[in-house]
Design an enzyme around this catalytic site. Sequence first.
Site, mmCIF file in Angstrom:
data_model
loop_
_atom_site.group_PDB
_atom_site.id
_atom_site.type_symbol
_atom_site.label_atom_id
_atom_site.label_comp_id
_atom_site.label_asym_id
_atom_site.label_seq_id
_atom_site.Cartn_x
_atom_site.Cartn_y
_atom_site.Cartn_z
ATOM 1 N N ASP A 155 27.495 47.113 54.850
ATOM 2 C CA ASP A 155 26.083 46.894 55.201
ATOM 3 C C ASP A 155 25.512 45.918 54.176
ATOM 4 O OD1 ASP A 155 23.390 47.260 56.172
ATOM 5 O OD2 ASP A 155 23.953 49.261 56.860
ATOM 6 N N ILE A 156 24.213 45.709 54.184
ATOM 7 C CA ILE A 156 23.637 44.802 53.189
ATOM 8 C C ILE A 156 23.780 45.440 51.799
ATOM 9 C CG2 ILE A 156 22.053 43.689 54.808
ATOM 10 C CD1 ILE A 156 19.792 45.415 53.596
ATOM 11 N N THR A 192 44.381 47.167 59.954
ATOM 12 C CA THR A 192 45.725 46.930 60.508
ATOM 13 C C THR A 192 45.690 46.879 62.037
ATOM 14 O OG1 THR A 192 46.094 49.283 60.168
ATOM 15 C CG2 THR A 192 47.139 47.792 58.616
ATOM 16 N N ARG A 214 49.700 62.803 59.635
ATOM 17 C CA ARG A 214 50.469 63.650 60.547
ATOM 18 C C ARG A 214 51.812 64.148 60.020
ATOM 19 N NH1 ARG A 214 49.127 59.411 65.112
ATOM 20 N NH2 ARG A 214 49.063 58.204 63.182
ATOM 21 N N GLN A 239 51.823 54.351 64.332
ATOM 22 C CA GLN A 239 51.971 53.412 63.216
ATOM 23 C C GLN A 239 53.116 52.461 63.550
ATOM 24 O OE1 GLN A 239 49.924 53.103 60.782
ATOM 25 N NE2 GLN A 239 49.136 55.076 60.093
ATOM 26 N N ASP A 294 42.758 64.653 58.668
ATOM 27 C CA ASP A 294 42.185 64.156 59.923
ATOM 28 C C ASP A 294 41.995 65.337 60.874
ATOM 29 O OD1 ASP A 294 42.025 61.512 59.054
ATOM 30 O OD2 ASP A 294 44.092 61.095 59.621
ATOM 31 N N ASP A 346 36.830 58.479 52.661
ATOM 32 C CA ASP A 346 37.189 57.252 53.393
ATOM 33 C C ASP A 346 36.139 56.955 54.460
ATOM 34 O OD1 ASP A 346 38.539 55.239 54.797
ATOM 35 O OD2 ASP A 346 40.004 56.617 55.679
ATOM 36 N N LEU A 347 34.998 56.383 54.019
ATOM 37 C CA LEU A 347 33.906 56.112 54.961
ATOM 38 C C LEU A 347 33.719 54.613 55.212
ATOM 39 C CD1 LEU A 347 31.290 58.784 53.781
ATOM 40 C CD2 LEU A 347 32.994 58.963 55.602
ATOM 41 N N LYS A 348 34.460 53.778 54.527
ATOM 42 C CA LYS A 348 34.507 52.327 54.791
ATOM 43 C C LYS A 348 33.116 51.709 54.980
ATOM 44 C CE LYS A 348 39.067 52.417 57.067
ATOM 45 N NZ LYS A 348 39.319 53.860 57.228
ATOM 46 N N LYS A 351 42.228 63.180 51.573
ATOM 47 C CA LYS A 351 41.349 62.125 52.107
ATOM 48 C C LYS A 351 40.474 62.739 53.192
ATOM 49 C CE LYS A 351 42.728 58.652 55.038
ATOM 50 N NZ LYS A 351 41.772 58.484 56.137
HETATM 51 O O1 C5P Z 1 48.730 60.409 60.436
HETATM 52 P P1 C5P Z 1 48.957 59.169 59.605
HETATM 53 O O2 C5P Z 1 49.920 59.400 58.452
HETATM 54 O O3 C5P Z 1 49.298 57.964 60.439
HETATM 55 O O4 C5P Z 1 47.520 58.933 58.932
HETATM 56 C C1 C5P Z 1 47.261 57.806 58.156
HETATM 57 C C2 C5P Z 1 45.825 57.832 57.683
HETATM 58 O O5 C5P Z 1 45.543 56.604 57.041
HETATM 59 C C3 C5P Z 1 44.814 57.986 58.795
HETATM 60 O O6 C5P Z 1 43.690 58.721 58.249
HETATM 61 C C4 C5P Z 1 44.406 56.567 59.106
HETATM 62 O O7 C5P Z 1 43.109 56.456 59.603
HETATM 63 C C5 C5P Z 1 44.496 55.921 57.725
HETATM 64 N N1 C5P Z 1 44.717 54.473 57.736
HETATM 65 C C6 C5P Z 1 45.813 53.871 58.338
HETATM 66 N N2 C5P Z 1 45.959 52.509 58.303
HETATM 67 C C7 C5P Z 1 45.051 51.754 57.688
HETATM 68 C C8 C5P Z 1 43.944 52.328 57.085
HETATM 69 C C9 C5P Z 1 43.800 53.711 57.120
HETATM 70 O O8 C5P Z 1 46.666 54.569 58.891
HETATM 71 N N3 C5P Z 1 45.238 50.442 57.624
#
Ligand code: C5P
Length: 232
Positions: free
Chosen positions: A64-65, A119, A211, A190, A10, A59-61, A32
């Site tokens: 779309d159609i 989440t 992180r 989180q 990130d 991880d681009l999620k 990722k």
């Molecule tokens: O820094 P951290 O360990 O919290 O990063 C978790 C990664 O997982 C981030 O890239 C975050 O966007 C991704 N993620 C998440 N929860 C989700 C889906 C993706 O934390 N439900």
Amino acid sequence: MGKDVIIALDLDSSQKALAFLDRFTGQKPYVKIGMELFYAEGPAIVRQIKARGHKIFLDLKLHDIPNTVQRAMAVLSGLDVDMVNLHAAGTKAMMEAALAGLTRPDGSRPLLIAVTQLTSTSQQRMEQELLIQKPLDEVVMHYARCAAAAGLDGVVCSPLEAGRVHEGCGGSFLTVTPGVRFADGDAGDQVRVTTPARAKELGSDYIVVGRPIVAAPDPVAAYRRCLAEFVG
Ligand code: C5P
């Protein structure tokens, strides 16, 4: 199937991402690449990291159609990434189109993983804004089963849900799980966190760790600690 630790890169520039990866001498962690880095640097950063020998979860999620997702997935598959994802809310038709787009002429393709409910979506917001009047965990499991029925390889979920996902969708349906923290670490934003060791016990297939590794004083040591706890 091999369990692995995926580092969430990130970061907002190629320079930062490549400097970070330079620290891992002799190791090629699975990484990722999310929207931040991809939108900053485009497909070039994916090619550069791939050329260095890393596995990549892009991880681009997508959502779309079906036709648009199929064509976009064909482009992503051409980048030779190892894992990509989409929103299960796009329906089975979209997920099936995505699989078709990802499949290369030789029959190979990246793993395709579904995001169920984010989440960040609460029960209250799901009911009031999305008009879904069901318990959130039921919705998550239903989306996971739809993803499995469409032929996808797994879902992103909490390690705490990994057992239920395996029960409902089969033991080989992959659980890719963020929300991982060391027992002595800072949870940050989180909410429901799990240690790498606990994620292993709960049956996660891949942990996604940002992180706790990227912002650690010694990221290589933090990565090795994750591997030791999760993979053993
Ligand atoms: O820094 P951290 O360990 O919290 O990063 C978790 C990664 O997982 C981030 O890239 C975050 O966007 C991704 N993620 C998440 N929860 C989700 C889906 C993706 O934390 N439900």
